[in-house]
Motif scaffolding. Structure first.
Motif, mmCIF file in Angstrom:
data_model
loop_
_atom_site.group_PDB
_atom_site.id
_atom_site.type_symbol
_atom_site.label_atom_id
_atom_site.label_comp_id
_atom_site.label_asym_id
_atom_site.label_seq_id
_atom_site.Cartn_x
_atom_site.Cartn_y
_atom_site.Cartn_z
ATOM 1 N N GLN A 96 11.415 -9.273 4.729
ATOM 2 C CA GLN A 96 10.590 -9.127 5.915
ATOM 3 C C GLN A 96 9.121 -9.016 5.525
ATOM 4 O O GLN A 96 8.772 -8.981 4.358
ATOM 5 C CB GLN A 96 11.020 -7.881 6.694
ATOM 6 N N ASN A 97 8.251 -8.952 6.544
ATOM 7 C CA ASN A 97 6.847 -8.648 6.279
ATOM 8 C C ASN A 97 6.691 -7.147 6.164
ATOM 9 O O ASN A 97 7.277 -6.392 6.945
ATOM 10 C CB ASN A 97 5.963 -9.186 7.411
ATOM 11 N N TYR A 98 5.901 -6.718 5.199
ATOM 12 C CA TYR A 98 5.815 -5.296 4.902
ATOM 13 C C TYR A 98 4.455 -4.740 5.310
ATOM 14 O O TYR A 98 3.411 -5.306 4.972
ATOM 15 C CB TYR A 98 6.045 -5.059 3.412
ATOM 16 N N CYS A 138 3.477 2.480 6.586
ATOM 17 C CA CYS A 138 2.575 1.877 5.603
ATOM 18 C C CYS A 138 3.268 1.938 4.246
ATOM 19 O O CYS A 138 3.315 2.987 3.623
ATOM 20 C CB CYS A 138 1.245 2.638 5.580
ATOM 21 N N ARG A 139 3.810 0.812 3.815
ATOM 22 C CA ARG A 139 4.605 0.815 2.595
ATOM 23 C C ARG A 139 3.788 0.485 1.342
ATOM 24 O O ARG A 139 4.067 0.996 0.262
ATOM 25 C CB ARG A 139 5.753 -0.188 2.740
ATOM 26 N N PHE A 140 2.756 -0.350 1.486
ATOM 27 C CA PHE A 140 2.021 -0.818 0.317
ATOM 28 C C PHE A 140 0.524 -0.552 0.441
ATOM 29 O O PHE A 140 -0.027 -0.539 1.541
ATOM 30 C CB PHE A 140 2.231 -2.318 0.107
ATOM 31 N N LEU A 196 3.809 2.385 -2.106
ATOM 32 C CA LEU A 196 3.522 3.789 -1.806
ATOM 33 C C LEU A 196 4.757 4.677 -1.870
ATOM 34 O O LEU A 196 4.628 5.893 -1.999
ATOM 35 C CB LEU A 196 2.861 3.903 -0.428
ATOM 36 N N ILE A 197 5.939 4.092 -1.777
ATOM 37 C CA ILE A 197 7.153 4.905 -1.893
ATOM 38 C C ILE A 197 7.221 5.542 -3.279
ATOM 39 O O ILE A 197 7.744 6.642 -3.456
ATOM 40 C CB ILE A 197 8.422 4.072 -1.626
ATOM 41 N N ASN A 198 6.646 4.875 -4.265
ATOM 42 C CA ASN A 198 6.648 5.409 -5.623
ATOM 43 C C ASN A 198 5.729 6.595 -5.758
ATOM 44 O O ASN A 198 5.955 7.483 -6.582
ATOM 45 C CB ASN A 198 6.251 4.311 -6.618
ATOM 46 N N TYR A 199 4.645 6.644 -4.955
ATOM 47 C CA TYR A 199 3.780 7.811 -4.988
ATOM 48 C C TYR A 199 4.536 9.054 -4.528
ATOM 49 O O TYR A 199 4.429 10.121 -5.126
ATOM 50 C CB TYR A 199 2.552 7.606 -4.100
ATOM 51 N N ASN A 200 5.328 8.911 -3.476
ATOM 52 C CA ASN A 200 6.110 10.041 -2.990
ATOM 53 C C ASN A 200 7.141 10.488 -4.008
ATOM 54 O O ASN A 200 7.409 11.671 -4.190
ATOM 55 C CB ASN A 200 6.797 9.692 -1.667
#
Length: 203
Positions: A96-98, A138-140, A196-200
């Motif tokens: 999908q579009n992220y 906001c994923r990226f 950004l999931i990696n930041y969490n």
């Protein structure tokens, strides 16, 4: 010596207009944007600009950023590139579009460049847009970085990755074609991203 993220505050640009005259990051185009174009850019709702000031001192701009909504349009990417970017995304969401945030401008005033604020500002943006207070998905984090080895390495040290391993792949994505009989076109900027999931997960 480095500053601590808690030593300064994030201020809307319209609150620090009086301090703008002294801001100089050493890049003419970036300085010109912050001095002359940021307000109009914000009024047109294309992005928001913020200043990093010493806590309690809005008259000193240490750094400045502009952020805007963005997306990664996967339909324009090869399957291999999609797999790289979506490595940590669940299968049902892949392809999908992220949703993303674009860090469109970043500058640190010359007076404070010895404090290594750049990586801290990027870390602040990561935390800001991956926090529960963020009002939209906001994923990226995306950066369209100047195509200069030193800047590319700077963003890589901050955890970002190139979308494409070669300029030829990126030119194809951007629909930029070399002209026959002329030297290959060199890209002025390179697209980079951080999940950004990696930041969490890391924090």
């Amino acid at each position: 010596m480095s500053a601590d993220i808690h030593d300064y505050a994030l201020m809307p640009f319209k609150m620090v207009e009086s301090a703008l005259a002294d801001f100089n990051c050493g890049r003419e185009d970036i300085d010109d944007f912050f001095h002359n174009k940021a307000q109009a850019y914000e009024k047109a709702m294309f992005g928001k600009t913020y200043a990093f000031c010493p806590d309690g001192d809005p008259d000193t701009i240490m750094g400045a950023i502009t952020v805007a909504n963005a997306s990664i349009f996967t339909r324009h990417l090869s399957w291999r590139r999609r797999d790289v970017i979506a490595a940590d995304i669940e299968d049902e969401k892949s392809g999908q579009n992220y949703p993303a945030v674009l860090l469109g401008r970043l500058g640190v005033d010359r007076r404070f460049q010895h404090l290594h604020l750049g990586p801290q500002i990027i870390d602040f943006v990561k935390a800001w847009f991956s926090s529960e207070s963020n009002k939209s998905g906001c994923r990226f984090l995306i950066v369209d970085a100047y195509n200069e080895p030193g800047l590319i390495k700077f963003y890589e040290r901050c955890g970002l990755h190139l979308f494409f391993s070669t300029e030829e792949q990126e030119k194809k994505y951007r629909n930029i074609n070399d002209r026959e009989g002329e030297p290959p076109i060199k890209l002025e900027t390179r697209l980079m991203f951080f999940d950004l999931i990696n930041y969490n997960i890391e924090n």
